[in-house]
Write a protein that holds these residues in place. Structure first.
Motif, short mmCIF file in Angstrom:
data_model
loop_
_atom_site.label_atom_id
_atom_site.label_comp_id
_atom_site.label_asym_id
_atom_site.label_seq_id
_atom_site.Cartn_x
_atom_site.Cartn_y
_atom_site.Cartn_z
N ILE A 66 0.85 -0.91 -0.14
CA ILE A 66 -0.07 0.47 -0.10
C ILE A 66 0.83 1.30 -0.11
CG2 ILE A 66 -1.96 -1.29 1.27
CD1 ILE A 66 -0.89 0.64 4.02
N ALA A 67 2.32 0.81 0.38
CA ALA A 67 3.19 2.86 -0.06
C ALA A 67 2.91 3.01 -1.01
CB ALA A 67 4.57 2.02 0.10
N GLY A 68 2.34 4.53 -1.22
CA GLY A 68 2.39 5.29 -1.70
C GLY A 68 0.46 5.68 -2.25
N ALA A 69 -0.55 4.47 -0.89
CA ALA A 69 -1.82 4.96 -1.59
C ALA A 69 -2.53 4.53 -0.26
CB ALA A 69 -2.01 3.35 -2.46
N ARG A 70 -2.23 4.55 0.70
CA ARG A 70 -1.98 4.76 2.30
C ARG A 70 -3.55 4.83 1.93
NH1 ARG A 70 -5.19 3.90 5.84
NH2 ARG A 70 -4.74 3.73 8.01
N ASP A 71 -3.99 6.50 1.45
CA ASP A 71 -4.66 7.11 2.07
C ASP A 71 -6.17 6.25 1.06
OD1 ASP A 71 -4.22 9.17 3.61
OD2 ASP A 71 -4.19 10.28 1.56
N GLN A 72 -6.45 5.35 0.22
CA GLN A 72 -6.59 4.92 0.16
C GLN A 72 -7.02 3.22 0.45
OE1 GLN A 72 -5.52 3.85 -4.41
NE2 GLN A 72 -4.09 5.71 -5.19
N VAL A 73 -6.48 3.25 1.53
CA VAL A 73 -7.36 2.41 2.10
C VAL A 73 -7.62 1.94 3.60
CG1 VAL A 73 -6.01 -0.21 3.29
CG2 VAL A 73 -5.04 1.24 1.09
N PHE A 74 -8.65 0.84 3.51
CA PHE A 74 -8.96 0.57 4.89
C PHE A 74 -8.48 0.06 5.71
CE2 PHE A 74 -12.28 -0.22 7.66
CZ PHE A 74 -12.38 0.45 8.41
N LEU A 75 -8.04 0.14 6.20
CA LEU A 75 -6.09 -0.97 6.64
C LEU A 75 -7.36 -1.69 8.63
CD1 LEU A 75 -3.45 -1.54 6.21
CD2 LEU A 75 -2.86 -0.18 7.87
N VAL A 76 -6.63 -2.71 8.53
CA VAL A 76 -7.72 -3.70 9.55
C VAL A 76 -6.57 -4.75 10.42
CG1 VAL A 76 -9.26 -5.23 10.66
CG2 VAL A 76 -9.76 -3.96 8.29
N SER A 77 -6.20 -4.66 11.67
CA SER A 77 -4.87 -5.44 11.57
C SER A 77 -5.84 -5.73 13.55
CB SER A 77 -3.70 -5.34 12.18
OG SER A 77 -3.09 -5.71 12.42
N LYS A 78 -5.15 -6.84 13.99
CA LYS A 78 -5.55 -7.48 14.75
C LYS A 78 -4.22 -7.42 15.77
CE LYS A 78 -6.85 -10.66 12.42
NZ LYS A 78 -6.99 -10.54 11.29
N ALA A 79 -4.51 -7.68 17.31
CA ALA A 79 -3.94 -8.10 18.48
C ALA A 79 -3.61 -9.10 18.92
CB ALA A 79 -3.85 -6.74 19.60
N TYR A 80 -2.70 -9.78 19.34
CA TYR A 80 -3.19 -11.17 20.34
C TYR A 80 -4.11 -10.57 21.75
CZ TYR A 80 0.83 -13.65 17.91
OH TYR A 80 1.46 -14.45 16.62
N PRO A 81 -4.46 -11.87 21.93
CA PRO A 81 -5.04 -11.20 23.08
C PRO A 81 -4.14 -11.23 24.14
CG PRO A 81 -4.99 -13.93 22.20
CD PRO A 81 -4.55 -13.21 21.52
N GLN A 82 -2.79 -11.55 24.24
CA GLN A 82 -2.09 -11.15 25.85
C GLN A 82 -1.81 -10.05 25.53
OE1 GLN A 82 -1.69 -13.87 23.37
NE2 GLN A 82 0.84 -14.09 22.27
N ASN A 83 -1.60 -9.39 24.41
CA ASN A 83 -0.76 -8.02 23.84
C ASN A 83 -2.28 -6.82 24.24
OD1 ASN A 83 1.43 -8.74 23.81
ND2 ASN A 83 1.41 -8.75 21.56
#
Length: 276
Positions: A66-83
């Protein structure tokens, strides 16, 4: 393109791109990046990843794609439960931001429930929203009773529950999906073709052949026909991405939907939420 709206008003394409099991083979890296970029070009601008996937390499892969196109992206990430604690979630988020090469995550999820109290995770998530590190938060792999506890613990700002949901995993239809609908939360459906196993299903294959389509396309079209569902299939090649995108243009008839119900019956009672 069909869109889905989160409780806070954010709108995303109804079909996203998943990255579970990507970035595990360096020889395929360039091909996978090209596939993700093709998805963006086709309007599949929601990309889902997690700190767990390939020990963070999936996030790095997405960041490069997504480099150079960040504003076009709806970015989802997830965290470990221990974090997911008050002290550790900010550090986990910062590490994900660094790997993704961005200053914010559009939707940050608790990957599954662990030992950290939900009330503490909610507090940590809300602090990240206030700091601008994430724009909104949600959960993954939480069943109906967990969602009741989440909202009862102050989690009214939760935007989604990402769960295992496909033609062979219809248990959530009995109670979890109605709960999410009442709370106006869309569901994100991971492994929408059961990690590829659905494409070999004899009856689904026959039905796909009748429509001059692939079984995966039919399986995705079934999910896309449902309200408030965002499938996030993984596609590591351009051809696969294009086939996934074609599911948005496929309308299943009432007769075909009844036929799928006969092949893959809906639940007749409550079932524990499955996980992969």
């Amino acid at each position: 393109m069909k869109t889905i709206t989160f409780p806070d008003g954010a709108s995303v394409p109804a079909l996203g791109q998943g990255t579970w099991m990507m970035a595990e083979d360096h020889a395929r890296r360039a091909e996978e990046i090209t596939a993700l970029r093709e998805g963006l070009a086709l309007g599949l601008t929601l990309i889902d990843t997690a700190e767990m996937y390939a020990d963070g390499e999936s996030e790095r892969l997405v960041g490069e794609a997504i480099a150079g196109a960040r504003d076009q992206v709806f970015l989802v990430s997830k965290a470990y439960p221990q974090n997911a604690s008050r002290d550790r979630l900010p550090r986990a988020c910062e590490a994900s931001l660094a790997r993704l090469g961005t200053d914010r995550i559009d939707l940050y999820l608790l990957h599954w429930r662990g030992r950290v109290p939900l009330s503490e995770t909610i507090e940590a998530m809300e602090r990240l929203v206030a700091a601008g590190k994430i724009l909104r938060w949600g959960v993954s792999n939480l069943d109906t009773d967990d969602m009741d506890e989440l909202v009862g613990s102050g989690g009214q700002s939760c935007q989604t529950d990402q769960i295992l949901y496909n033609l062979t995993r219809r248990g959530p239809e009995y109670d979890l999906l109605p709960w999410l609908d009442r709370h106006h939360m869309p569901v994100m459906a991971y492994s929408p073709v059961e990690q590829g196993r659905l494409v070999a299903h004899r009856d689904l294959l026959r039905m796909a052949e009748e429509r001059d389509a692939t079984p995966a396309r039919v399986a995705l079209a079934w999910l896309l026909a449902r309200d408030g569902v965002i499938p996030i299939p993984k596609a590591g090649t351009v051809a696969h991405v294009r086939d996934n995108r074609a599911a948005l243009d496929m309308t299943l008839s009432e007769a075909e939907l009844r036929r799928l119900d006969a092949i893959f019956p809906p639940p007749s009672g409550p079932e524990p939420l499955a996980m992969l």
